[in-house]
Motif scaffolding. Structure first.
Motif, short mmCIF file in Angstrom:
data_model
loop_
_atom_site.label_atom_id
_atom_site.label_comp_id
_atom_site.label_asym_id
_atom_site.label_seq_id
_atom_site.Cartn_x
_atom_site.Cartn_y
_atom_site.Cartn_z
N ALA A 355 28.60 -69.52 79.62
CA ALA A 355 27.84 -69.13 78.43
C ALA A 355 27.99 -67.62 78.22
CB ALA A 355 26.37 -69.51 78.58
N CYS A 356 28.63 -67.22 77.13
CA CYS A 356 28.88 -65.80 76.86
C CYS A 356 29.07 -65.60 75.37
CB CYS A 356 30.10 -65.32 77.64
SG CYS A 356 31.63 -66.14 77.14
N ARG A 357 29.33 -64.35 74.99
CA ARG A 357 29.67 -64.01 73.62
C ARG A 357 31.19 -63.82 73.57
NH1 ARG A 357 24.96 -61.72 74.85
NH2 ARG A 357 25.83 -59.72 75.53
N ALA A 358 31.84 -64.78 72.97
CA ALA A 358 33.30 -64.90 73.07
C ALA A 358 34.02 -63.67 72.54
CB ALA A 358 33.77 -66.15 72.34
N ASN A 359 33.68 -63.22 71.34
CA ASN A 359 34.39 -62.08 70.74
C ASN A 359 34.16 -60.80 71.54
OD1 ASN A 359 35.37 -63.69 68.67
ND2 ASN A 359 33.57 -63.33 67.38
N THR A 360 32.94 -60.65 72.05
CA THR A 360 32.65 -59.46 72.85
C THR A 360 33.48 -59.44 74.12
OG1 THR A 360 30.39 -59.39 71.99
CG2 THR A 360 30.80 -58.19 74.02
N LEU A 361 33.50 -60.57 74.83
CA LEU A 361 34.26 -60.63 76.07
C LEU A 361 35.77 -60.51 75.79
CD1 LEU A 361 33.85 -60.94 79.09
CD2 LEU A 361 34.06 -63.42 78.82
N ARG A 362 36.22 -61.05 74.67
CA ARG A 362 37.64 -60.92 74.31
C ARG A 362 38.00 -59.45 74.10
NH1 ARG A 362 41.79 -63.89 71.78
NH2 ARG A 362 40.52 -65.77 71.94
N ARG A 363 37.08 -58.70 73.48
CA ARG A 363 37.35 -57.28 73.25
C ARG A 363 37.47 -56.52 74.57
NH1 ARG A 363 33.50 -52.89 70.10
NH2 ARG A 363 34.86 -51.10 70.44
N VAL A 364 36.60 -56.86 75.52
CA VAL A 364 36.65 -56.20 76.83
C VAL A 364 37.99 -56.47 77.50
CG1 VAL A 364 35.64 -56.15 79.15
CG2 VAL A 364 34.16 -56.27 77.14
N LEU A 365 38.41 -57.73 77.49
CA LEU A 365 39.67 -58.09 78.15
C LEU A 365 40.88 -57.47 77.44
CD1 LEU A 365 38.82 -61.83 78.86
CD2 LEU A 365 39.06 -60.03 80.55
N GLN A 366 40.82 -57.42 76.12
CA GLN A 366 41.91 -56.78 75.38
C GLN A 366 42.02 -55.31 75.75
OE1 GLN A 366 40.81 -57.69 71.34
NE2 GLN A 366 42.20 -59.45 71.22
N ASN A 367 40.89 -54.65 75.93
CA ASN A 367 40.92 -53.23 76.31
C ASN A 367 41.56 -53.05 77.67
OD1 ASN A 367 39.49 -50.86 77.84
ND2 ASN A 367 39.33 -50.33 75.67
N LEU A 368 41.17 -53.89 78.65
CA LEU A 368 41.69 -53.74 80.01
C LEU A 368 43.17 -54.11 80.08
CD1 LEU A 368 38.67 -55.24 82.01
CD2 LEU A 368 39.19 -52.83 81.60
#
Length: 463
Positions: A355-368
């Motif tokens: 359970a998470c906020r998909a777009n937010t977590l996607r942004r984090v992973l894209q940054n890394l």
């Protein structure tokens, strides 16, 4: 001792309701056992007193019969008057009890209207007291003379009464044989009462602690950055006060975040006007190195303001939490990079719903992943699960970062010129924003230098 502690630790309930019910059950059983013991003691004492009074009445009747009857009938009278709880015999000497009872002696003299010259010696003692007295061996002889069996262990009344003919009537009164006070009916009653009390307590405590469970769930959701509704104030006074304090804290935190975001957006927006004015004025400067540097500085300031405004806008937009397959998310990200010719490898397999906020977590992973590609030429992404958390790793084979700078890079507008030289357009907010977004999920983002070389970004998400 260690084994016992481990066993107790395993058996001891973890929940508040279970612990309170267990303590209450132990107290209930202890109270029941004490009550039964007190009842048995009082009942035994009461029965002993009643038996002693009844025995005294029979002894008085026997004395009257012996006084009025010829000696030839003494044996038959004693034989007919004896019972399992009353031993009688004639003797030439008294029992001489240690502790005489004036109350019983006065009662016997009044009932028999006995003259003072005839002795009455009576003792009413408990079993333990009697067994320590000298009359105990006389009682033993009386029992052995009668049946040859050892005496019972509950003596209450004994003594001697002098008859007019000079003989002594010796007597010993015993307690009636009682059935065991602890029976299956007692056990059944105890279990029934305990079951009723435990059932009622479980219902009451579950009803009382339900708001606490809701409070804990909302506190966890709030710690993950989710938008929650105020809790309904219900339950006992202490729990209602805790819920009220939590609702007030939630309101204040939400207001603080909104005010900070609005202020940050307003400052960033207002700074655009003087920057634009400075850019226009720079156009009137003479061409040269100073003009070029001045315009580069203004460009960096605009980039910083743009990044700050973007961050403020996203802070103000609360994305709904939903269940997501993290493996699918990582695979889709890696496939997107691979389609553009970037060397990104995904090592995650299977299915991992979170359970998470998909777009937010996607942004984090894209940054890394983007940082790993930009500064090391490629990335390797993996996902692991433990009992307490999910661990996402983004690794590269680059030069790494100075250990003293591993935390510094998470500060806003910090850029490393040597290890991670920032290209045009980067203002040093990427990792700061990424860590903030991970914190909103209740997790943690850290950087570590790999032993084999390169940098590893770890995202820990609580389960």
């Amino acid at each position: 001792m260690t084994l016992i502690r481990r066993l107790c630790s395993r058996l001891w309930p973890k929940g508040l309701t279970g612990q309170i019910v267990l303590v209450a059950l132990a107290g209930l059983v202890l109270i029941q056992l004490l009550s039964i013991q007190i009842y048995r003691s009082d009942r035994e004492e009461a029965l002993g007193y009643v038996n002693s009074r009844n025995a005294m009445q029979r002894i008085i009747s026997v004395v009257r019969l012996l006084t009025l009857s010829p000696p030839s009938l003494y044996h038959e009278i004693l034989k007919a008057s004896r019972s399992e709880t009353l031993l009688l015999r004639l003797s030439d000497e008294p029992l001489q009890p240690d502790n005489r009872s004036p109350r019983f002696e006065k009662l016997v003299r009044a009932k028999l209207d006995y003259p003072p010259q005839l002795a009455v010696e009576i003792s009413a003692e408990l079993k333990q007291e009697f067994q320590r007295s000298q009359a105990w061996r006389h009682h033993n002889r009386m029992m052995k003379d009668r049946s040859g069996m050892p005496p019972p262990q509950d003596m209450r009344l004994y003594g001697s009464i002098q008859l007019p003919n000079g003989n002594w009537l010796q007597f010993s009164s015993l307690v009636d044989k009682e059935s065991a006070s602890w029976s299956w009916q007692t056990t059944l009653n105890l279990l029934l009462v305990a079951s009723l009390v435990i059932g009622l307590m479980i219902w009451l405590f579950r009803r009382a602690t339900l708001p606490l469970k809701q409070l804990a769930a909302n506190a966890d959701r709030l710690g993950r950055g989710e938008d929650i509704e105020p809790l309904r104030e219900a339950g006992p006074t202490e729990i209602r006060e805790s819920i009220q304090a939590f609702n007030r804290m939630h309101t204040r935190l939400a207001r603080f975040v909104q005010d900070r975001t609005r202020m940050l957006a307003a400052i960033s927006h207002d700074l655009r006007t003087p920057i634009t004015s400075l850019r226009l004025r720079s156009e009137f400067l003479a061409d040269g190195e100073d003009k070029e540097r001045f315009q580069q500085t203004l460009q960096q300031m605009e980039q910083m303001l743009a990044a700050t405004l973007s961050f403020a806008r996203e802070e103000g937009q609360q994305e709904a939490t939903r269940e997501l397959d993290l493996v699918s998310l990582l695979e889709s990200l890696c496939d997107d990079y691979a389609d553009t010719g970037q060397p990104v490898t995904c090592l995650a397999e299977g299915k991992q719903v979170y359970a998470c906020r998909a777009n937010t977590l996607r942004r984090v992973l894209q940054n890394l992943i983007g940082n790993a590609i930009k500064y090391a030429g490629g990335a390797e992404v993996s996902l692991e699960r433990t009992d307490a958390e999910l661990l996402i790793r983004v690794c590269d084979n680059g030069p790494g970062i100075d250990p003293s700078q591993l935390e510094e890079v998470f500060k806003p507008f910090v850029r490393l010129d040597e290890a991670r030289n920032t290209e045009s357009g980067s203002v040093g907010l990427g990792l700061a924003i990424a860590r903030t977004l991970v914190h909103q999920h209740g997790g943690e983002l850290t950087l570590h230098n790999r032993a084999e070389g390169g940098l590893e970004a770890r995202i820990r998400l609580p389960l």
